[in-house]
Design a protein around this motif. Structure first.
Motif, PDB file in Angstrom:
ATOM      1  N   ARG A  86       0.857  -1.192   0.000  1.00 28.60           N
ATOM      2  CA  ARG A  86       0.000   0.000   0.000  1.00 28.60           C
ATOM      3  C   ARG A  86       0.883   1.227   0.000  1.00 28.60           C
ATOM      4  O   ARG A  86       1.679   1.439   0.902  1.00 28.60           O
ATOM      5  N   HIS A  87       0.718   2.019  -0.991  1.00 30.67           N
ATOM      6  CA  HIS A  87       1.515   3.234  -1.092  1.00 30.67           C
ATOM      7  C   HIS A  87       0.749   4.405  -0.507  1.00 30.67           C
ATOM      8  O   HIS A  87      -0.462   4.465  -0.555  1.00 30.67           O
ATOM      9  N   ARG A  88       1.516   5.308   0.019  1.00 23.40           N
ATOM     10  CA  ARG A  88       0.909   6.531   0.536  1.00 23.40           C
ATOM     11  C   ARG A  88       0.411   7.370  -0.612  1.00 23.40           C
ATOM     12  O   ARG A  88       0.988   7.388  -1.695  1.00 23.40           O
ATOM     13  N   LEU A  89      -0.642   8.072  -0.353  1.00 20.65           N
ATOM     14  CA  LEU A  89      -1.194   8.990  -1.333  1.00 20.65           C
ATOM     15  C   LEU A  89      -0.386  10.279  -1.270  1.00 20.65           C
ATOM     16  O   LEU A  89      -0.275  10.911  -0.220  1.00 20.65           O
ATOM     17  N   HIS A  90       0.211  10.667  -2.380  1.00 23.88           N
ATOM     18  CA  HIS A  90       1.093  11.832  -2.392  1.00 23.88           C
ATOM     19  C   HIS A  90       0.334  13.154  -2.491  1.00 23.88           C
ATOM     20  O   HIS A  90       0.806  14.172  -1.997  1.00 23.88           O
ATOM     21  N   LEU A 130      -2.794   8.089   4.275  1.00 27.58           N
ATOM     22  CA  LEU A 130      -3.814   8.085   3.235  1.00 27.58           C
ATOM     23  C   LEU A 130      -3.419   7.137   2.120  1.00 27.58           C
ATOM     24  O   LEU A 130      -2.264   7.086   1.711  1.00 27.58           O
ATOM     25  N   THR A 131      -4.403   6.391   1.617  1.00 29.53           N
ATOM     26  CA  THR A 131      -4.209   5.549   0.444  1.00 29.53           C
ATOM     27  C   THR A 131      -5.342   5.856  -0.529  1.00 29.53           C
ATOM     28  O   THR A 131      -6.150   6.741  -0.284  1.00 29.53           O
ATOM     29  N   GLY A 132      -5.416   5.113  -1.587  1.00 29.96           N
ATOM     30  CA  GLY A 132      -6.481   5.307  -2.563  1.00 29.96           C
ATOM     31  C   GLY A 132      -6.031   6.175  -3.712  1.00 29.96           C
ATOM     32  O   GLY A 132      -4.847   6.251  -4.036  1.00 29.96           O
ATOM     33  N   ARG A 133      -6.986   6.837  -4.321  1.00 31.22           N
ATOM     34  CA  ARG A 133      -6.707   7.708  -5.460  1.00 31.22           C
ATOM     35  C   ARG A 133      -6.836   9.158  -5.033  1.00 31.22           C
ATOM     36  O   ARG A 133      -7.478   9.463  -4.040  1.00 31.22           O
ATOM     37  N   ARG A 134      -6.243  10.027  -5.812  1.00 37.20           N
ATOM     38  CA  ARG A 134      -6.211  11.418  -5.376  1.00 37.20           C
ATOM     39  C   ARG A 134      -7.582  12.075  -5.381  1.00 37.20           C
ATOM     40  O   ARG A 134      -7.790  13.057  -4.690  1.00 37.20           O
ATOM     41  N   HIS A 135      -8.534  11.563  -6.130  1.00 37.84           N
ATOM     42  CA  HIS A 135      -9.883  12.124  -6.081  1.00 37.84           C
ATOM     43  C   HIS A 135     -10.783  11.335  -5.119  1.00 37.84           C
ATOM     44  O   HIS A 135     -11.894  11.745  -4.856  1.00 37.84           O
ATOM     45  N   ALA A 136     -10.284  10.190  -4.598  1.00 43.61           N
ATOM     46  CA  ALA A 136     -11.060   9.390  -3.643  1.00 43.61           C
ATOM     47  C   ALA A 136     -10.111   8.786  -2.603  1.00 43.61           C
ATOM     48  O   ALA A 136      -9.838   7.593  -2.616  1.00 43.61           O
ATOM     49  N   PRO A 137      -9.591   9.622  -1.694  1.00 42.82           N
ATOM     50  CA  PRO A 137      -8.651   9.094  -0.705  1.00 42.82           C
ATOM     51  C   PRO A 137      -9.348   8.271   0.376  1.00 42.82           C
ATOM     52  O   PRO A 137     -10.553   8.401   0.597  1.00 42.82           O
ATOM     53  N   GLU A 138      -8.562   7.406   1.000  1.00 44.88           N
ATOM     54  CA  GLU A 138      -9.027   6.620   2.143  1.00 44.88           C
ATOM     55  C   GLU A 138      -8.045   6.842   3.285  1.00 44.88           C
ATOM     56  O   GLU A 138      -6.838   6.844   3.074  1.00 44.88           O
ATOM     57  N   ALA A 139      -8.570   7.016   4.475  1.00 44.62           N
ATOM     58  CA  ALA A 139      -7.727   7.252   5.646  1.00 44.62           C
ATOM     59  C   ALA A 139      -7.575   5.963   6.440  1.00 44.62           C
ATOM     60  O   ALA A 139      -8.533   5.216   6.624  1.00 44.62           O
ATOM     61  N   HIS A 140      -6.367   5.705   6.879  1.00 39.80           N
ATOM     62  CA  HIS A 140      -6.068   4.583   7.775  1.00 39.80           C
ATOM     63  C   HIS A 140      -5.542   5.209   9.065  1.00 39.80           C
ATOM     64  O   HIS A 140      -4.473   5.817   9.066  1.00 39.80           O
ATOM     65  N   SER A 174     -16.569  12.289   0.251  1.00 43.80           N
ATOM     66  CA  SER A 174     -16.512  11.284   1.317  1.00 43.80           C
ATOM     67  C   SER A 174     -15.050  11.018   1.660  1.00 43.80           C
ATOM     68  O   SER A 174     -14.154  11.240   0.845  1.00 43.80           O
ATOM     69  N   LEU A 175     -14.834  10.554   2.859  1.00 46.75           N
ATOM     70  CA  LEU A 175     -13.502  10.166   3.315  1.00 46.75           C
ATOM     71  C   LEU A 175     -13.645   8.886   4.132  1.00 46.75           C
ATOM     72  O   LEU A 175     -13.747   8.915   5.355  1.00 46.75           O
TER      73      LEU A 175
END
Length: 192
Positions: A86-90, A130-140, A174-175
């Motif tokens: 899982r990469h961090r969302l930049h 944060l992971t996911g895509r830049r228009h739909a991030p997900e928080a861990h 949404s987040l």
């Protein structure tokens, strides 16, 4: 960068497999192959007896073949591990209303969300990525709670305060979040 490399590598591998597989199928169905092709006809084998045993007097041949195959397997495993991590969302795309949008650094949003979660009552330590895509991030989110805190209360405060604040400040629709709760280690209290 990794997404571009993946697409190029998968496209190249797919193209090679389709071309070679189609050519082998065409030869197997009776099409006459060109003179440079590795098969002569539908009953030809991949490696003839002469090709398999012709390199016995060259001691470097088979170790070199095995070394190349081992290297290919190791590269394939490395590629698999890199893609499964899982990469961090930049960066996060923020809708500014003018159609262009703005980019928010992912680490900045992580830092704000972590600081906001750490300020909640009874939270000893917080960590967010944060992971996911830049228009739909997900928080861990990982929270370490003090021993006296009710986990349901801490989770309610996190979802109704910190996550809502982060979602609204980044103008996200949404987040979604995955939250891990753990209690802080503490020494037993003596009762006298």
């Amino acid at each position: 960068m990794l997404r571009t490399v993946n697409r190029a590598a998968l496209g190249l591998v797919g193209l090679v497999l389709v071309v070679v597989g189609g050519a082998v199928l065409a030869v197997g169905l009776g099409a006459s192959p060109p003179s440079w092709w590795i098969h002569d006809g539908p009953h030809d084998v991949l490696l003839s007896t002469a090709e398999r045993t012709g390199r016995r007097d060259e001691p470097w041949w088979w170790p070199a073949v095995f070394a190349v195959l081992t290297l290919l397997v190791l590269l394939a495993l490395w590629w698999l591990v890199v893609n499964l991590r899982r990469h961090r969302l930049h960066e996060v795309l923020v809708d500014t209303g003018d159609g262009a949008g703005a980019l928010l650094r992912g680490r900045a949003l992580e830092g704000v969300l972590t600081a906001d979660a750490a300020r909640l009552d009874g939270v000893a330590h917080a960590h967010t990525h944060l992971t996911g895509r830049r228009h739909a991030p997900e928080a861990h989110v990982r929270l370490v709670l003090e021993p006296h805190v009710d986990p349901a209360d801490a989770l309610t405060h996190l979802t109704t305060e910190s996550l809502v604040h982060a979602r609204d400040s980044a103008a996200l629709t949404s987040l979604p979040a995955k939250v891990r709760l753990r209690t802080a280690r503490h020494r037993a209290e003596r009762v006298s």
